[in-house]
Design an enzyme around this catalytic site. Structure first.
Site, PDB file in Angstrom:
ATOM      1  N   ARG A   1     -18.447  -6.098  -0.879  1.00  0.00           N
ATOM      2  CA  ARG A   1     -18.212  -5.219   0.274  1.00  0.00           C
ATOM      3  C   ARG A   1     -19.512  -4.885   1.004  1.00  0.00           C
ATOM      4  O   ARG A   1     -19.527  -4.754   2.228  1.00  0.00           O
ATOM      5  CB  ARG A   1     -17.484  -3.952  -0.184  1.00  0.00           C
ATOM      6  CG  ARG A   1     -15.992  -4.199  -0.402  1.00  0.00           C
ATOM      7  CD  ARG A   1     -15.322  -3.030  -1.056  1.00  0.00           C
ATOM      8  NE  ARG A   1     -13.871  -3.103  -0.950  1.00  0.00           N
ATOM      9  CZ  ARG A   1     -13.043  -2.299  -1.602  1.00  0.00           C
ATOM     10  NH1 ARG A   1     -13.522  -1.366  -2.415  1.00  0.00           N
ATOM     11  NH2 ARG A   1     -11.734  -2.421  -1.456  1.00  0.00           N
TER      12      ARG A   1
ATOM     13  N   TYR B   1       0.814  -1.220   0.000  1.00  0.00           N
ATOM     14  CA  TYR B   1       0.000   0.000   0.000  1.00  0.00           C
ATOM     15  C   TYR B   1       0.848   1.270   0.000  1.00  0.00           C
ATOM     16  O   TYR B   1       0.382   2.311   0.466  1.00  0.00           O
ATOM     17  CB  TYR B   1      -0.938  -0.012   1.206  1.00  0.00           C
ATOM     18  CG  TYR B   1      -2.151  -0.912   1.015  1.00  0.00           C
ATOM     19  CD1 TYR B   1      -3.178  -0.561   0.139  1.00  0.00           C
ATOM     20  CD2 TYR B   1      -2.282  -2.112   1.716  1.00  0.00           C
ATOM     21  CE1 TYR B   1      -4.294  -1.371  -0.040  1.00  0.00           C
ATOM     22  CE2 TYR B   1      -3.399  -2.930   1.551  1.00  0.00           C
ATOM     23  CZ  TYR B   1      -4.401  -2.544   0.666  1.00  0.00           C
ATOM     24  OH  TYR B   1      -5.511  -3.346   0.498  1.00  0.00           O
TER      25      TYR B   1
ATOM     26  N   ASN C   1     -12.940  -3.722   4.801  1.00  0.00           N
ATOM     27  CA  ASN C   1     -13.930  -3.829   3.728  1.00  0.00           C
ATOM     28  C   ASN C   1     -13.824  -5.123   2.913  1.00  0.00           C
ATOM     29  O   ASN C   1     -14.163  -5.159   1.735  1.00  0.00           O
ATOM     30  CB  ASN C   1     -13.889  -2.578   2.851  1.00  0.00           C
ATOM     31  CG  ASN C   1     -12.511  -2.337   2.253  1.00  0.00           C
ATOM     32  OD1 ASN C   1     -11.626  -3.172   2.391  1.00  0.00           O
ATOM     33  ND2 ASN C   1     -12.346  -1.208   1.598  1.00  0.00           N
TER      34      ASN C   1
ATOM     35  N   THR D   1     -15.484   1.548  -1.819  1.00  0.00           N
ATOM     36  CA  THR D   1     -14.543   1.336  -0.711  1.00  0.00           C
ATOM     37  C   THR D   1     -15.263   1.254   0.633  1.00  0.00           C
ATOM     38  O   THR D   1     -14.944   0.394   1.467  1.00  0.00           O
ATOM     39  CB  THR D   1     -13.516   2.499  -0.682  1.00  0.00           C
ATOM     40  OG1 THR D   1     -12.900   2.597  -1.962  1.00  0.00           O
ATOM     41  CG2 THR D   1     -12.456   2.263   0.388  1.00  0.00           C
TER      42      THR D   1
ATOM     43  N   ARG E   1     -14.133  -4.459  -9.828  1.00  0.00           N
ATOM     44  CA  ARG E   1     -14.496  -3.330  -8.961  1.00  0.00           C
ATOM     45  C   ARG E   1     -16.016  -3.181  -8.894  1.00  0.00           C
ATOM     46  O   ARG E   1     -16.556  -2.778  -7.866  1.00  0.00           O
ATOM     47  CB  ARG E   1     -13.777  -2.056  -9.405  1.00  0.00           C
ATOM     48  CG  ARG E   1     -12.251  -2.214  -9.208  1.00  0.00           C
ATOM     49  CD  ARG E   1     -11.515  -0.925  -9.031  1.00  0.00           C
ATOM     50  NE  ARG E   1     -11.843  -0.258  -7.800  1.00  0.00           N
ATOM     51  CZ  ARG E   1     -11.038  -0.198  -6.717  1.00  0.00           C
ATOM     52  NH1 ARG E   1      -9.880  -0.821  -6.701  1.00  0.00           N
ATOM     53  NH2 ARG E   1     -11.407   0.461  -5.662  1.00  0.00           N
TER      54      ARG E   1
ATOM     55  N   HIS F   1      -9.785  -6.613  -1.550  1.00  0.00           N
ATOM     56  CA  HIS F   1      -9.007  -5.638  -2.321  1.00  0.00           C
ATOM     57  C   HIS F   1      -9.159  -5.960  -3.794  1.00  0.00           C
ATOM     58  O   HIS F   1      -9.170  -7.129  -4.169  1.00  0.00           O
ATOM     59  CB  HIS F   1      -7.518  -5.720  -1.954  1.00  0.00           C
ATOM     60  CG  HIS F   1      -6.628  -4.978  -2.912  1.00  0.00           C
ATOM     61  ND1 HIS F   1      -6.450  -3.615  -2.834  1.00  0.00           N
ATOM     62  CD2 HIS F   1      -5.921  -5.401  -3.992  1.00  0.00           C
ATOM     63  CE1 HIS F   1      -5.647  -3.232  -3.828  1.00  0.00           C
ATOM     64  NE2 HIS F   1      -5.309  -4.297  -4.539  1.00  0.00           N
TER      65      HIS F   1
ATOM     66  N   PHE G   1      -4.684   7.180   7.291  1.00  0.00           N
ATOM     67  CA  PHE G   1      -5.071   5.821   7.697  1.00  0.00           C
ATOM     68  C   PHE G   1      -4.004   4.768   7.365  1.00  0.00           C
ATOM     69  O   PHE G   1      -4.236   3.580   7.565  1.00  0.00           O
ATOM     70  CB  PHE G   1      -6.406   5.440   7.042  1.00  0.00           C
ATOM     71  CG  PHE G   1      -6.414   5.553   5.535  1.00  0.00           C
ATOM     72  CD1 PHE G   1      -5.889   4.547   4.741  1.00  0.00           C
ATOM     73  CD2 PHE G   1      -6.954   6.674   4.912  1.00  0.00           C
ATOM     74  CE1 PHE G   1      -5.887   4.640   3.358  1.00  0.00           C
ATOM     75  CE2 PHE G   1      -6.955   6.787   3.518  1.00  0.00           C
ATOM     76  CZ  PHE G   1      -6.418   5.761   2.746  1.00  0.00           C
TER      77      PHE G   1
HETATM   78  P1  DAT Z   1      -9.980   0.682  -2.625  1.00  0.00           P
HETATM   79  O1  DAT Z   1      -9.593  -0.464  -1.725  1.00  0.00           O
HETATM   80  O2  DAT Z   1     -11.460   0.722  -2.885  1.00  0.00           O
HETATM   81  O3  DAT Z   1      -9.161   0.731  -3.891  1.00  0.00           O
HETATM   82  P2  DAT Z   1      -8.349   2.916  -1.703  1.00  0.00           P
HETATM   83  O4  DAT Z   1      -7.322   2.477  -2.687  1.00  0.00           O
HETATM   84  O5  DAT Z   1      -8.763   4.347  -1.718  1.00  0.00           O
HETATM   85  O6  DAT Z   1      -9.685   2.029  -1.810  1.00  0.00           O
HETATM   86  O7  DAT Z   1      -7.833   2.610  -0.226  1.00  0.00           O
HETATM   87  C1  DAT Z   1      -7.142   1.392   0.050  1.00  0.00           C
HETATM   88  C2  DAT Z   1      -7.635   0.843   1.354  1.00  0.00           C
HETATM   89  O8  DAT Z   1      -7.304   1.763   2.403  1.00  0.00           O
HETATM   90  C3  DAT Z   1      -9.148   0.664   1.460  1.00  0.00           C
HETATM   91  O9  DAT Z   1      -9.590  -0.543   0.877  1.00  0.00           O
HETATM   92  C4  DAT Z   1      -9.363   0.703   2.932  1.00  0.00           C
HETATM   93  C5  DAT Z   1      -8.335   1.730   3.397  1.00  0.00           C
HETATM   94  N1  DAT Z   1      -8.957   3.061   3.507  1.00  0.00           N
HETATM   95  C6  DAT Z   1      -9.291   3.883   2.484  1.00  0.00           C
HETATM   96  N2  DAT Z   1      -9.843   5.008   2.933  1.00  0.00           N
HETATM   97  C7  DAT Z   1      -9.882   4.896   4.297  1.00  0.00           C
HETATM   98  C8  DAT Z   1     -10.346   5.726   5.352  1.00  0.00           C
HETATM   99  N3  DAT Z   1     -10.890   6.934   5.100  1.00  0.00           N
HETATM  100  N4  DAT Z   1     -10.223   5.261   6.630  1.00  0.00           N
HETATM  101  C9  DAT Z   1      -9.658   4.067   6.883  1.00  0.00           C
HETATM  102  N5  DAT Z   1      -9.201   3.237   5.924  1.00  0.00           N
HETATM  103  C10 DAT Z   1      -9.304   3.644   4.659  1.00  0.00           C
HETATM  104 MG    MG Z   2      -7.190   1.136  -4.256  1.00  0.00          MG
END
Ligand code: DAT
Ligand code: MG
Length: 132
Positions: free
Chosen positions: A96, A43, A106, A85, A79, A109, A51
Site C-alpha cells: 500500500r 463489504y 489503497n 489501510t 497484512r 485487500h 464511505f
Molecule cells: P482494510 O482494507 O485495511 O481491512 P477496512 O476493513 O477498515 O480496511 O476498510 C475496508 C476498505 O474501506 C479500505 O480498504 C478502504 C475503505 N475505507 C476504509 N476507511 C475509509 C475511509 N475513512 N475513507 C474512505 N474509504 C475508506
Molecule cells: Mg478490512
C-alpha cells in the site's frame, strides 16, 4: 484482491512478484469485475460506514485480481506485507505504501481473520478453482 486502481495503473505483475517473493503460494487466482451489488455484499460489514457507497462504486469500477494465498500465519503475514489501510501511514516498502494512492484507493485487500478469509475465498472461487 488487487483493487481496480492498481490493476488500472499496471501494477498486477509487481504486486504478485512481492506476494510470491514474501513466500505466499497462490492457490487460486482470477481477473474479474464485481458489480456494485456484489461489491456491496463483499463489504457488507461496512454497510453503515460513511464511505460505503464510495467504496462499492470504486471496487466495481474495473477489474480486480482475486486470489487465495497460502502461508503459515497467512492473514497476519499478508497484512504486514500490505501495510496500514491509509497508504500515507503504511510502513515504507509495503504494497500500500508503494502502490496505494489514498485511504479509499489503497491497491489491495487482505482478509482480517481466518474465518473471513474462508468466507471471502468462497465468495470469489468454487472448489474446482482452488488448487491446495
Ligand atoms: P482494510 O482494507 O485495511 O481491512 P477496512 O476493513 O477498515 O480496511 O476498510 C475496508 C476498505 O474501506 C479500505 O480498504 C478502504 C475503505 N475505507 C476504509 N476507511 C475509509 C475511509 N475513512 N475513507 C474512505 N474509504 C475508506
Ligand atoms: Mg478490512
Amino acid at each position: 484482491m488487487i483493487k481496480p486502481d492498481a490493476v488500472r495503473a499496471g501494477h498486477i505483475g509487481n504486486i504478485l512478484q512481492m506476494i510470491t517473493a514474501a513466500g505466499f503460494r497462490i492457490v487460486a487466482m482470477k481477473l474479474t469485475q464485481m458489480t456494485k451489488e456484489r461489491a456491496g455484499q463483499f463489504y457488507a460489514v461496512h454497510r453503515e460506514r460513511p464511505f460505503y457507497d464510495e467504496l462499492c462504486t470504486f471496487m466495481s469500477s474495473g477489474p480486480i485480481v482475486a486470489a487465495i494465498l497460502e502461508k503459515e500465519n497467512a492473514v497476519e503475514e499478508f497484512r504486514k506485507l500490505i501495510g496500514a489501510t491509509d497508504p500515507a501511514k503504511a510502513e515504507p516498502g509495503t504494497i500500500r505504501s508503494l502502490y496505494g494512492t489514498s485511504v479509499g484507493e489503497n491497491a489491495v485487500h487482505g482478509s482480517d481473520s481466518d474465518e473471513n478469509a474462508a468466507i471471502e475465498s468462497a465468495f470469489h472461487f468454487s472448489g474446482m478453482e482452488i488448487y491446495c
